[in-house]
Design an enzyme around this catalytic site. Structure first.
Site, PDB file in Angstrom:
ATOM      1  N   ASP A 240     -10.074 -34.952 -46.093  1.00  0.00           N
ATOM      2  CA  ASP A 240      -8.747 -35.479 -45.808  1.00  0.00           C
ATOM      3  C   ASP A 240      -8.046 -34.500 -44.869  1.00  0.00           C
ATOM      4  O   ASP A 240      -7.789 -33.350 -45.237  1.00  0.00           O
ATOM      5  CB  ASP A 240      -7.929 -35.621 -47.091  1.00  0.00           C
ATOM      6  CG  ASP A 240      -8.486 -36.700 -48.014  1.00  0.00           C
ATOM      7  OD1 ASP A 240      -9.194 -37.585 -47.518  1.00  0.00           O
ATOM      8  OD2 ASP A 240      -8.225 -36.647 -49.223  1.00  0.00           O
ATOM      9  N   ASP A 399      -8.477 -49.322 -51.236  1.00  0.00           N
ATOM     10  CA  ASP A 399      -7.686 -48.507 -52.169  1.00  0.00           C
ATOM     11  C   ASP A 399      -7.090 -49.401 -53.265  1.00  0.00           C
ATOM     12  O   ASP A 399      -5.927 -49.793 -53.186  1.00  0.00           O
ATOM     13  CB  ASP A 399      -6.552 -47.782 -51.435  1.00  0.00           C
ATOM     14  CG  ASP A 399      -7.037 -46.594 -50.632  1.00  0.00           C
ATOM     15  OD1 ASP A 399      -8.005 -45.959 -51.057  1.00  0.00           O
ATOM     16  OD2 ASP A 399      -6.446 -46.316 -49.574  1.00  0.00           O
TER      17      ASP A 399
END
Length: 549
Positions: A240, A399
């Site tokens: 990330d 997600d």
């Protein structure tokens, strides 16, 4: 090597091949016009994506005839992926003819028996040998039976007697045996990507570059392929990436998407520099590396996107597949210039990415698709990118979060019986898709999303679970099994890994094609090598760590 040329017809990631060749101490020139092809002493033709798109580009640019003339001249030629497929008469993927150098038709894999695309690391069984040296050219171009190589394709050439004399190696995928490389005289080509196959792949490239590139076929002995299923489970390191308060790009990880330190200040948690960490993971044996852009620089002008530079630098030292996610959508520069998602993806591919991951925009595209009566209109980023670069280049990142119900009749959405009961003892839940980094829920469930994305052209699903993220409690097995049952494309499991046992639990109880983890790798709580060692003890097939060139 002054006469080494690469034919790039304008599709996909060729930067990694250039970097691999440079890593081996060679320089390449690019074919810029048809006449350049016949100037070459050695020629490499890499291809990515659809057969028809490749042949259309070759014909339009005037490359086809000079390419056939070059091959007929006897000078060394190496094709990669679609560069190999183009040598055949044609493909089921297109009505355009191939170069016709090799007899046979490229055919689609049987989707009813396995995930398609064939994506990951698999063996290449060598069928040719010779008793004497070939003036410095290895008959097998350093392909080894004990190594694994990276494949990513939906179409392949079946192994038959018609093509037998051309076949150097075969590979088995499910119930099908296909041609994974060809060799005859001056011609050598691979279905797998040497430039993405780690050190094993670099050795194959080096063999072509350092050797004569020409084999004496009169001294070759042929054998028949022996059935061997060796597709490995992939272990993927995820980074990330965002800018910290000083403007530096850092790899970060947080609890439920909160990446700021709770103790000793409120700075963005810094777990390392993205390029350095990616190189470390490559050296430790990661099968792929994924970058997720989670910061506001998604809104930068296209030419100034920091992730482009990250990819360029990473691809210089990392020779496994690279995926980039976050910001793959239409971009508007300050001067008002609009760059469609297709163009943005192209910039990432040219900078070193092999796949792009689409998140929120995939949800919006599916909402539009469903509102249009489940009809494609060709305007979504998934459709436009897949059309040019192939389904294997498009990953959809999902997600979802659990929405509990006491009984399936309480919702119109597809429900799953979950081992984790709800706050009021509910046994059922539906998985709500979210956008904007999980901050906003939409009225669409995971099954609706993944099945529609497959129809739109996605080639892989990156399946997260917000309820598991950062918990180190293991993967959401019920969700993974439900998605695997709904689609025929590969599925990467993400969110929740906390120990080596969780990886075995995943592969033992689901048909997931790959496992992704982030924080536990960054903090060295669970090293990648340790994961692979444990999986091998549990009889789970995974690629051995190869550290020598």
């Amino acid at each position: 090597m002054p006469g080494l040329y690469m034919l790039d017809y304008g599709a996909g990631n060729v930067r990694s091949l250039v970097n691999a060749v440079n890593r081996l101490g060679f320089e390449m020139k690019f074919v810029e016009e048809p006449s350049d092809i016949l100037k070459a002493d050695k020629l490499i033709f890499p291809g990515v994506g659809a057969f028809g798109h490749a042949m259309e580009a070759l014909n339009k640019k005037g490359y086809s005839e000079p390419l056939k003339e070059y091959i007929a001249s006897g000078r060394p030629f190496m094709g990669i992926c679609v560069g190999m497929q183009s040598l055949f008469e044609g493909s089921e993927e297109s009505n355009l003819a191939g170069l016709g150098v090799i007899p046979g038709i490229v055919k689609e894999f049987n989707k009813s028996t396995k995930a398609v695309p064939h994506m990951g690391w698999n063996a290449a069984q060598v069928l040719k040998s010779n008793d004497s040296e070939n003036d410095g050219q290895s008959i097998n171009y350093s392909i080894k039976n004990e190594s694994e190589y990276y494949f990513v394709h939906s179409f392949a050439v079946p192994y038959t007697n018609k093509v037998k004399d051309w076949v150097l190696t075969t590979t088995q995928y499910g119930d099908e045996v296909f041609v994974s490389s060809v060799q005859r005289g001056n011609i050598f080509a691979t279905q797998f990507h040497p430039e993405k196959s780690g050190f094993a792949g670099l050795r194959v490239l080096r063999s072509f570059l350092e050797g004569t590139g020409i084999v004496d076929d009169s001294k070759v002995t042929m054998t028949e392929p022996v059935p061997q299923n060796r597709l490995t489970k992939r272990i993927i390191a995820c980074l990330d990436v965002r800018s910290n308060d000083n403007g530096d790009l850092v790899v970060t990880k947080g609890d439920q998407y909160d990446v700021r330190e709770k103790e000793g200040g409120n700075d963005v948690r810094n777990l390392g520099k993205p390029v350095d960490l990616a190189r470390r993971y490559f050296e430790e044996g990661a099968d792929e590396v994924t970058f997720l852009n989670i910061t506001s620089f998604r809104n930068c002008p296209l030419g100034d996107l920091p992730m482009l530079e990250v990819l360029k630098r990473t691809s210089e030292t990392v020779f496994v597949p690279l995926t980039i996610g976050g910001g793959i959508r239409d971009v508007t520069d300050p001067d008002g210039t609009v760059h469609p998602a297709f163009e943005v993806a192209g910039e990432y591919f040219r900078s070193g990415a092999d796949k792009v991951s689409i998140g929120s925009d995939a949800v919006y595209a599916v909402e539009k698709y469903l509102a249009n009566g489940s009809k494609k209109d060709g305007t979504s980023a998934i459709e436009s990118i897949a059309k040019a670069y192939g389904a294997q280049a498009v990953v959809v990142s999902v997600d979802p979060r659990r929405v509990y119900v006491k009984d399936p009749s309480e919702t119109t959405h597809h429900v799953v019986k979950n081992s984790k009961k709800g706050p009021n003892g509910e046994e059922y839940c539906w998985y709500q898709c979210t956008v904007k980094g999980g901050r906003e829920g939409r009225d669409i469930d995971v099954r609706q999303l993944v099945t529609a994305c497959e129809v739109l052209g996605a080639g892989e699903i990156l399946l997260n679970c917000m309820d598991r993220d950062g918990t180190n409690s293991g993967y959401e097995l019920e969700l993974i099994n439900d998605v695997k049952a709904a689609v025929s494309i590969p599925v990467i499991a993400s969110s929740g890994a906390g120990c080596v046992e969780h990886f075995d639990e995943l592969f033992e109880n689901t048909k997931a094609d790959a496992a992704l983890a982030a924080g536990i790798f960054h903090r060295r709580e669970v090293p990648i090598q340790e994961v692979k060692s444990y999986l091998r003890k549990c009889k789970v097939s995974c690629r051995a760590v190869d550290t020598k060139l």
